[in-house]
Scaffold this active site. Sequence first.
Site, short mmCIF file in Angstrom:
data_model
loop_
_atom_site.label_atom_id
_atom_site.label_comp_id
_atom_site.label_asym_id
_atom_site.label_seq_id
_atom_site.Cartn_x
_atom_site.Cartn_y
_atom_site.Cartn_z
N ARG A 168 -10.29 -11.46 1.75
CA ARG A 168 -11.48 -12.64 1.11
C ARG A 168 -10.52 -13.98 0.81
O ARG A 168 -11.38 -14.78 1.05
CB ARG A 168 -11.78 -12.04 -0.50
CG ARG A 168 -10.75 -11.56 -1.32
CD ARG A 168 -10.75 -10.87 -2.50
NE ARG A 168 -10.96 -9.53 -2.33
CZ ARG A 168 -11.13 -8.75 -3.27
NH1 ARG A 168 -11.44 -9.00 -4.58
NH2 ARG A 168 -11.06 -7.22 -2.86
N LYS A 228 0.78 -1.37 0.12
CA LYS A 228 0.04 -0.07 0.01
C LYS A 228 0.95 1.30 -0.02
O LYS A 228 1.93 1.28 0.50
CB LYS A 228 -0.71 -0.07 1.27
CG LYS A 228 -1.89 -0.98 1.42
CD LYS A 228 -2.86 -0.88 2.71
CE LYS A 228 -4.05 -1.78 2.67
NZ LYS A 228 -4.99 -1.44 1.63
N GLU A 256 -6.30 -9.60 0.60
CA GLU A 256 -6.11 -10.85 1.54
C GLU A 256 -7.25 -11.04 2.30
O GLU A 256 -7.38 -12.19 2.87
CB GLU A 256 -4.72 -10.16 2.40
CG GLU A 256 -5.13 -9.57 3.77
CD GLU A 256 -5.61 -8.19 3.40
OE1 GLU A 256 -5.54 -7.55 2.44
OE2 GLU A 256 -6.54 -7.54 4.22
N ASP A 294 -7.74 -3.13 10.77
CA ASP A 294 -8.53 -4.39 9.58
C ASP A 294 -8.81 -5.45 10.34
O ASP A 294 -8.95 -6.39 9.55
CB ASP A 294 -7.18 -4.38 8.79
CG ASP A 294 -7.49 -4.71 7.06
OD1 ASP A 294 -8.77 -4.65 6.77
OD2 ASP A 294 -6.74 -5.32 6.39
N ASP A 349 -2.78 -7.66 -1.64
CA ASP A 349 -3.58 -6.66 -0.90
C ASP A 349 -5.11 -6.90 -0.75
O ASP A 349 -5.70 -6.42 0.07
CB ASP A 349 -3.53 -5.22 -1.31
CG ASP A 349 -3.73 -4.19 -0.42
OD1 ASP A 349 -3.85 -4.45 0.97
OD2 ASP A 349 -3.91 -2.82 -0.77
N1 BES Z 1 -8.19 -3.78 4.46
C1 BES Z 1 -8.54 -3.30 3.05
C2 BES Z 1 -9.54 -2.48 2.70
C3 BES Z 1 -9.79 -1.17 3.30
C4 BES Z 1 -9.52 -0.03 2.81
C5 BES Z 1 -10.07 -1.23 4.77
C6 BES Z 1 -9.69 1.19 3.41
C7 BES Z 1 -10.39 0.11 5.45
C8 BES Z 1 -10.22 1.39 4.59
C9 BES Z 1 -8.39 -4.50 1.87
O1 BES Z 1 -7.72 -5.72 2.49
C10 BES Z 1 -7.73 -4.04 0.70
O2 BES Z 1 -6.49 -3.73 0.72
N2 BES Z 1 -8.56 -3.92 -0.21
C11 BES Z 1 -7.98 -3.57 -1.50
C12 BES Z 1 -8.51 -4.55 -2.54
C13 BES Z 1 -7.92 -4.27 -3.86
C14 BES Z 1 -6.39 -4.75 -3.94
C15 BES Z 1 -8.76 -5.14 -4.93
C16 BES Z 1 -8.58 -1.93 -1.81
O3 BES Z 1 -9.69 -1.90 -1.47
O4 BES Z 1 -7.98 -1.40 -2.14
ZN ZN Z 2 -7.38 -5.78 4.43
MN MN Z 3 -5.44 -5.38 1.92
#
Ligand code: BES
Ligand code: ZN
Ligand code: MN
Length: 498
Positions: free
Chosen positions: A345, A271, A343, A282, A341
């Site tokens: 799911r 990230k 992860e 998270d 990222d």
């Molecule tokens: N934990 C994140 C989602 C998240 C984003 C939680 C903002 C709280 C605030 C999740 O694991 C993630 O990184 N999701 C990615 C998915 C993408 C790579 C398809 C996302 O939402 O960017």
């Molecule tokens: Zn996450």
């Molecule tokens: Mn993630």
Amino acid sequence: MQIGLNLRPTAEVKADALVIPAFEDGPPRLELPPQTWIDEVYSTGEFTGERFALARLPQPEGLRARRLVLAGCGKRVDFDAAQLRLVSAAAVRALKSKAIKRVALVLEPFMDAAAAVKAAVEGALLGAYEPDRYKTDPKKEDSRLEGFAVVIPGGANHELEEALRRGRVVAEAQNWARELAAEPGNRLTPMALAEAARAMAEAQGLACEILDQGRMRQLGMGALLGVAQGSAEPPALIIVRYRPEGAPAPAPHLGFVGKGVTFDTGGISIKPSEKMEQMRYDMSGGAAVLAAMRAIAELKPPVAVTGLIPAVENMPGPRAQRPGDIVTTLSGKTVEVLNTDAEGRLILADAMAYARRLGCTHLVDLATLTGAIVVALGHVYVGAFGNNSAWLDRVLAAARAAGERLWPMPLDEDYLEPLKTPFADIANVGPRAAGAITAARFLKEFADPAPWVHLDIAGTAWLEENKPYMPKGPTGVGVRTLVELALAPETASAGETG
Ligand code: BES
Ligand code: ZN
Ligand code: MN
């Protein structure tokens, strides 16, 4: 904090602040000497009854309370238990101080008394919460509230006492979920979360089992282990069981599954550094499930509930999984990990398959799953997805009763298309479009055929700015809905409707 009902006439109530709900429709009728003051602040426009506004009168004549406080509630037609919860929280937040340790709130006679008592108590406890555990300033104790009473002249009965108890149990559990979510990644590792679960279960008389890495390997949880392998911190699959007393419980058997990523760097698909510190929350879904189990243990509904929390840290260590890796899940399905990222799911896929293996007939998962749900619904509504409309309706009804905002999202078969890959059964991400829905559609593969609801709480688990009723930080969203769902009499008959 001490919580109680106060049955005395309003004039007799002892408190540092006696709070009276006041509406935009006109001044409340107190019929005691301070009525002059009340009429005055309304007629001068100093106080209009606007939601969350307060007006204070010190040393009110003819009252035993040290202050009289008008608490703005907005318009009467819009006022319900959910609004009362917020007003009670906002009043407590604004008033708690060195001088104000004991607050009493007068109930509105037009409301259902039991629902109002529960909402007012929840609001007070939630409003008193501060995420200041790691502040060493001893002065922080000065602003702790010590007592909160709901004033109902005349009438206590068993129903109201029970409403008060339920409100206290649920709100204290929700505050515990907030404490866990606020814990930073260095302190709350997957094992630390497992220890917190074990300690809670022991205190509440719940069964608790922690599956370690070796056991998960034996079982074949390749998706969960793939996420964990980039971290030096070992993963844990936390399982907490509640079983009602007496007859062996027939269907339904609820399975609550909470995402427990104690820190999400993104892994190799790392990230950006901006706001990455937020990724300590998270594990909010996991915290909500644990907290709900704690409340359920105290409130003892006649339904079997199992809580499962896959706990991992998502790191880009030397053993980390690579984009393009293919893992075999517990269900036997293979997944191409196109983005490390995505992860949440992956770990939920194995945890949900395991929940079904343990006999859960109805599933709800809670997860801070996607940034896309924040784009869709902002920080206001939880996104709700399901594969069974009757079960989704039950969860939505529970949320409404609990005063949590859920919005139903679509989940048509079309959303599976972007996850198709020539190299495995399914990919963990597709193109950006409809990211929250494709994420939910991925999960559906591992929930089917059990009735299942997925709650994406990424936008609602953490408040980015102070609100009158809540400080910036963890919200504990989801706890009240899960507890309400377990307590709702309709849930016990969910087995028949599928
Ligand atoms: N934990 C994140 C989602 C998240 C984003 C939680 C903002 C709280 C605030 C999740 O694991 C993630 O990184 N999701 C990615 C998915 C993408 C790579 C398809 C996302 O939402 O960017
Ligand atoms: Zn996450
Ligand atoms: Mn993630």
